[in-house]
Design an enzyme around this catalytic site. Structure first.
Site, PDB file in Angstrom:
ATOM      1  N   HIS A  42     128.315  19.224  41.357  1.00 46.52           N
ATOM      2  CA  HIS A  42     128.259  18.810  42.542  1.00 46.52           C
ATOM      3  C   HIS A  42     127.220  19.728  43.101  1.00 46.52           C
ATOM      4  O   HIS A  42     126.649  20.541  42.503  1.00 46.52           O
ATOM      5  CB  HIS A  42     129.672  19.429  43.360  1.00 46.52           C
ATOM      6  CG  HIS A  42     129.518  20.986  43.554  1.00 46.52           C
ATOM      7  ND1 HIS A  42     130.183  21.528  42.144  1.00 46.52           N
ATOM      8  CD2 HIS A  42     129.278  21.900  43.972  1.00 46.52           C
ATOM      9  CE1 HIS A  42     130.069  22.836  42.581  1.00 46.52           C
ATOM     10  NE2 HIS A  42     129.564  23.127  43.485  1.00 46.52           N
ATOM     11  N   HIS A 124     120.774  22.491  45.411  1.00 48.82           N
ATOM     12  CA  HIS A 124     120.761  22.552  43.736  1.00 48.82           C
ATOM     13  C   HIS A 124     122.329  22.018  43.259  1.00 48.82           C
ATOM     14  O   HIS A 124     123.173  22.561  43.807  1.00 48.82           O
ATOM     15  CB  HIS A 124     120.672  24.042  43.220  1.00 48.82           C
ATOM     16  CG  HIS A 124     121.503  24.872  43.592  1.00 48.82           C
ATOM     17  ND1 HIS A 124     121.710  25.384  44.776  1.00 48.82           N
ATOM     18  CD2 HIS A 124     122.491  25.428  42.933  1.00 48.82           C
ATOM     19  CE1 HIS A 124     122.741  26.287  44.738  1.00 48.82           C
ATOM     20  NE2 HIS A 124     123.361  26.356  43.527  1.00 48.82           N
TER      21      HIS A 124
HETATM   22  P1  ATP Z   1     132.965  31.053  39.762  1.00 41.00           P
HETATM   23  O1  ATP Z   1     132.698  32.025  40.958  1.00 41.00           O
HETATM   24  O2  ATP Z   1     134.299  31.276  39.338  1.00 41.00           O
HETATM   25  O3  ATP Z   1     132.088  31.242  38.655  1.00 41.00           O
HETATM   26  P2  ATP Z   1     132.039  28.792  41.085  1.00 41.00           P
HETATM   27  O4  ATP Z   1     130.876  29.687  41.530  1.00 41.00           O
HETATM   28  O5  ATP Z   1     131.794  27.364  40.410  1.00 41.00           O
HETATM   29  O6  ATP Z   1     133.161  29.364  40.131  1.00 41.00           O
HETATM   30  P3  ATP Z   1     133.086  29.255  43.628  1.00 41.00           P
HETATM   31  O7  ATP Z   1     132.590  30.730  43.546  1.00 41.00           O
HETATM   32  O8  ATP Z   1     134.459  28.855  44.059  1.00 41.00           O
HETATM   33  O9  ATP Z   1     132.867  28.546  42.139  1.00 41.00           O
HETATM   34  O10 ATP Z   1     132.045  28.335  44.429  1.00 41.00           O
HETATM   35  C1  ATP Z   1     132.098  27.027  44.975  1.00 41.00           C
HETATM   36  C2  ATP Z   1     130.750  26.522  45.297  1.00 41.00           C
HETATM   37  O11 ATP Z   1     130.169  27.310  46.191  1.00 41.00           O
HETATM   38  C3  ATP Z   1     129.593  26.542  44.100  1.00 41.00           C
HETATM   39  O12 ATP Z   1     128.684  25.493  44.224  1.00 41.00           O
HETATM   40  C4  ATP Z   1     129.107  27.979  44.383  1.00 41.00           C
HETATM   41  O13 ATP Z   1     127.566  27.892  43.751  1.00 41.00           O
HETATM   42  C5  ATP Z   1     129.242  27.853  45.810  1.00 41.00           C
HETATM   43  N1  ATP Z   1     129.102  29.394  46.217  1.00 41.00           N
HETATM   44  C6  ATP Z   1     129.900  30.211  46.188  1.00 41.00           C
HETATM   45  N2  ATP Z   1     129.740  31.319  46.796  1.00 41.00           N
HETATM   46  C7  ATP Z   1     128.559  31.183  47.428  1.00 41.00           C
HETATM   47  C8  ATP Z   1     127.895  32.013  48.589  1.00 41.00           C
HETATM   48  N3  ATP Z   1     128.377  32.967  48.878  1.00 41.00           N
HETATM   49  N4  ATP Z   1     126.905  31.259  48.943  1.00 41.00           N
HETATM   50  C9  ATP Z   1     126.716  30.170  48.657  1.00 41.00           C
HETATM   51  N5  ATP Z   1     127.368  29.401  48.018  1.00 41.00           N
HETATM   52  C10 ATP Z   1     128.290  29.837  47.225  1.00 41.00           C
END
Ligand code: ATP
Ligand code: MG
Length: 176
Positions: A42, A124
């Site tokens: 995504h 991205h």
């Molecule tokens: P994990 O954190 O368990 O590795 P993940 O990063 O895929 O898993 P989430 O952290 O729930 O899942 O994030 C969901 C989406 O939001 C992902 O695309 C992640 O890159 C993005 N994301 C997470 N935290 C942030 C942030 N602080 N700022 C911007 N984008 C974020």
């Protein structure tokens, strides 16, 4: 009874685009790391974080009012962020309608009392986590006709993180 959920706005590839993205997960052979599960691919527009149902209602209502046209997005470059060691596919140019959509969602988030994103937006699609290096091959050029955005939930499961699309909004022209 539902506690807080971890939410984000995103662009969700359709099955055809997902089919073109899945082979890129094989970059793991050269870059190391863990490929993203295909169903998880995504493009995040705005990360909201953990919120209560009431705030989610506010976000959904505010997003209902977004009137922005569909647009073309060309994915054509790989990138590597060394700190999270993430390999991603992105675009060499951010189309202005994408920037407008992200801006509108930032306003939605702020309007519901949440902290808006202050860092510059870098569109991205994450392909690999914990990768050693940037891909040494050229990125394909993939054309994405973006006609909707979604609100997604990030769920932690024993099998890893899973995403669920909660709502989908169509992009549309307002002058008709
Ligand atoms: P994990 O954190 O368990 O590795 P993940 O990063 O895929 O898993 P989430 O952290 O729930 O899942 O994030 C969901 C989406 O939001 C992902 O695309 C992640 O890159 C993005 N994301 C997470 N935290 C942030 C942030 N602080 N700022 C911007 N984008 C974020
Ligand atoms: Mg994360």
């Amino acid at each position: 009874m539902s506690g807080p959920s971890r939410l984000f706005f995103a662009l969700w590839p359709d099955e055809a685009l997902r089919g073109s993205l899945v082979p890129l997960l094989k970059l793991q052979r050269g870059c190391g790391g863990r490929p993203h599960p295909p169903a998880n691919l995504h493009l995040t527009l705005n990360f909201i974080g953990s919120i209560e149902a009431q705030t989610r209602d506010c976000l959904e209502q505010a997003a209902d009012a977004i009137v922005l046209p569909p647009f073309a997005l060309t994915l054509d470059r790989f990138g590597y962020w060394p700190r999270p060691r993430v390999v991603w596919l992105g675009c060499s140019e951010t189309p202005s309608p994408l920037a407008a959509l992200v801006g509108a969602l930032n306003a939605v988030v702020e309007g519901c009392g949440l902290q808006p994103e202050r860092r510059p937006y870098h569109p991205h699609l994450t392909l690999l986590r914990k990768a050693r290096q940037m891909p040494m091959v050229e990125a394909p050029t993939l054309h994405w006709l973006v006609d909707a955005f979604v609100l997604a939930e990030s769920l932690s499961t024993p099998a890893g993180v899973e995403y669920r699309v909660l709502r989908r909004w169509c992009l549309r022209n307002g002058d008709r």
